[in-house]
Design an enzyme around this catalytic site. Structure first.
Site, mmCIF file in Angstrom:
data_model
loop_
_atom_site.group_PDB
_atom_site.id
_atom_site.type_symbol
_atom_site.label_atom_id
_atom_site.label_comp_id
_atom_site.label_asym_id
_atom_site.label_seq_id
_atom_site.Cartn_x
_atom_site.Cartn_y
_atom_site.Cartn_z
ATOM 1 N N HIS A 141 51.325 62.915 43.884
ATOM 2 C CA HIS A 141 50.602 64.046 43.289
ATOM 3 C C HIS A 141 51.620 64.989 42.635
ATOM 4 O O HIS A 141 52.780 65.049 43.056
ATOM 5 C CB HIS A 141 49.813 64.766 44.389
ATOM 6 C CG HIS A 141 48.993 65.904 43.904
ATOM 7 N ND1 HIS A 141 49.511 67.173 43.739
ATOM 8 C CD2 HIS A 141 47.683 65.980 43.567
ATOM 9 C CE1 HIS A 141 48.553 67.978 43.314
ATOM 10 N NE2 HIS A 141 47.442 67.283 43.183
ATOM 11 N N PRO A 142 51.231 65.737 41.604
ATOM 12 C CA PRO A 142 52.196 66.573 40.885
ATOM 13 C C PRO A 142 53.008 67.559 41.727
ATOM 14 O O PRO A 142 54.120 67.919 41.326
ATOM 15 C CB PRO A 142 51.320 67.314 39.863
ATOM 16 C CG PRO A 142 50.227 66.346 39.572
ATOM 17 C CD PRO A 142 49.937 65.677 40.886
ATOM 18 N N VAL A 143 52.497 68.016 42.884
ATOM 19 C CA VAL A 143 53.288 68.959 43.678
ATOM 20 C C VAL A 143 54.254 68.254 44.627
ATOM 21 O O VAL A 143 55.033 68.912 45.316
ATOM 22 C CB VAL A 143 52.400 69.933 44.488
ATOM 23 C CG1 VAL A 143 51.569 70.795 43.576
ATOM 24 C CG2 VAL A 143 51.525 69.185 45.494
ATOM 25 N N LYS A 144 54.212 66.916 44.670
ATOM 26 C CA LYS A 144 55.095 66.183 45.572
ATOM 27 C C LYS A 144 56.491 66.004 44.949
ATOM 28 O O LYS A 144 56.777 66.525 43.881
ATOM 29 C CB LYS A 144 54.477 64.824 45.913
ATOM 30 C CG LYS A 144 53.116 64.902 46.605
ATOM 31 C CD LYS A 144 53.164 65.683 47.899
ATOM 32 C CE LYS A 144 51.949 65.446 48.799
ATOM 33 N NZ LYS A 144 50.652 65.660 48.186
ATOM 34 N N HIS A 145 57.345 65.230 45.617
ATOM 35 C CA HIS A 145 58.748 65.159 45.215
ATOM 36 C C HIS A 145 58.945 64.500 43.858
ATOM 37 O O HIS A 145 59.831 64.894 43.092
ATOM 38 C CB HIS A 145 59.544 64.435 46.292
ATOM 39 C CG HIS A 145 59.592 65.200 47.573
ATOM 40 N ND1 HIS A 145 58.584 65.130 48.516
ATOM 41 C CD2 HIS A 145 60.500 66.078 48.056
ATOM 42 C CE1 HIS A 145 58.885 65.929 49.523
ATOM 43 N NE2 HIS A 145 60.028 66.513 49.269
#
Length: 397
Positions: free
Chosen positions: A193-197
């Site tokens: 997901h975009p907020v992950k690493h």
């Protein structure tokens, strides 16, 4: 610095809103996606296998199966583990609902074990207390990026014959006693997901060393359909395929994997930057008595998906909500991770009651997530620090 809180009409610490998390896409990433769009494959093609091989190599696993998102990865892992109607699977309530929902998708029963009040990860002692003759698996969650107690969980799993499905959605790049997360459990799930690493827009992967699990995972993501002659009951010609299981369309695309391959090249730098910002936060907050900063257990090297402060509410004149709203008014994108899963109305209708995990429930009342992502500048981090100091000072008893 302006002392009047923005929520009371003062000037905010920042002019522009700073989100709690955000992707970092550069021109190299964009070009990788453009190249994929110009190729012969948009959906299932060579970039998927390349991405899987690179992820497996990075974490030290034998096999990787990339799927459409982290939730479908967890569902596929529960299928591969053989979770069926009435089977119990122990997990933590301090997580996103997908960690438990994946059990329900297979007809299983999520059982919530409490957390360690220091690490916020699932407590192995409570896992063992919750085991029954119907328990089939454990889904520990590397909360905020800090690895769970793998040694203790592995010992329990081996003693009771349980499968460990590690929810490492927060933990790509983390290490446990010198080993990368992804090489320690029977199956390990990561999210993109975009907020992950790193990001593929949406996407997920399951890493395993078990060939049987690998084959089941691969089958499950494609409707349970195969063209592999070694798996089919017969072969009527080159067009022939067979549905062997009731699977799903959980496929990821070549476009997404092209982005993932490009992003993976930056992972080390992304994790390094997260750790730098965490050090800044820890140093800035260490003498604020009203805040408890995150605890990193010896032998664990978090990849810091989230930075969570715990409020000492007895030292403050207001509750968590007032602190949260005041920080948001300063244009700091705070959040709360997470509402305990068993608090949700759906789970309440299933019969789960408050009070079953007292440490997790007490923690929920006091936590706030601060912005943390590699694209943050030093000035961004300083703004967060200034806002926290400003708000806490105002509401200090």
């Amino acid at each position: 610095m302006e002392k009047t809180l923005a929520i009371n009409g003062g000037k905010p610490v920042r002019d522009r809103y700073l989100p709690y998390g955000q992707q970092w896409i550069d021109e190299k990433d964009i070009q990788a996606v453009v190249d994929a769009l110009r190729s012969d494959y948009l959906t299932t093609g060579p970039k998927i296998r390349e991405f899987e091989e690179k992820i497996a190599a990075y974490v030290g696993g034998k096999y990787a199966v990339a799927v459409s998102n982290g939730t479908t990865a967890l569902h596929a892992a529960c299928f591969a583990a053989g979770i069926q109607q009435g089977d119990e699977v122990i997990t933590t309530p301090m997580t996103f609902a997908a960690s438990a929902n994946c059990v329900l998708y297979q007809g299983g029963i999520p059982v919530f074990a409490d957390i360690d009040p220091y690490t916020y990860n699932i407590d192995p002692k409570d896992i063992e207390r919750k085991i029954t003759n119907r328990t089939k698996a454990i889904i520990p969650v590397d909360f905020t990026g800090q690895p769970v107690d793998h040694d203790a969980i592995k010992e329990i799993a081996e003693a009771y014959g349980l499968v460990v499905i590690e929810d490492a959605a927060h933990a790509l790049g983390a290490e446990y006693k010198g080993r990368k997360i992804g090489s320690l459990a029977a199956m390990t799930e990561f999210s993109f997901h975009p907020v992950k690493h790193i990001t593929t827009g949406e996407g997920g992967v399951i890493v395993t060393d078990n060939k049987d699990y690998y084959e089941k995972l691969s089958l499950f993501r494609t409707h349970g359909i195969t063209r592999d002659p070694a798996l089919m009951t017969k072969n009527e010609g080159p067009w022939y395929y067979e549905q062997l299981e009731l699977g799903n369309n959980y496929r990821i695309t070549d476009i997404q994997c092209a982005l993932g391959i490009s992003q993976l090249q930056e992972l080390a730098g992304f994790v390094k930057r997260r750790r730098e910002i965490v050090r800044k936060y820890n140093e800035a907050f260490q003498n604020i008595e009203e805040i408890i900063t995150p605890y990193e257990k010896e032998g664990c090297h978090s990849s810091w998906h989230l930075y969570i402060i715990q409020l000492d509410l007895e030292r403050l004149s207001v509750g968590r909500r007032e602190i949260f709203e005041a920080l948001k008014a300063e244009n700091i994108g705070v959040n709360v991770h997470y509402i305990p899963v068993h608090y949700h109305p759906y789970y309440q209708r299933l019969g789960y009651k408050r009070g079953i995990c007292p440490h997790a429930e007490a923690l929920y009342e006091r936590i706030i997530t601060l912005p943390l992502f590699p694209k943050m500048s030093d000035k961004d981090a300083e703004d967060v620090i200034d806002a926290v100091h400003k708000v806490i000072s105002y509401f200090r008893k």
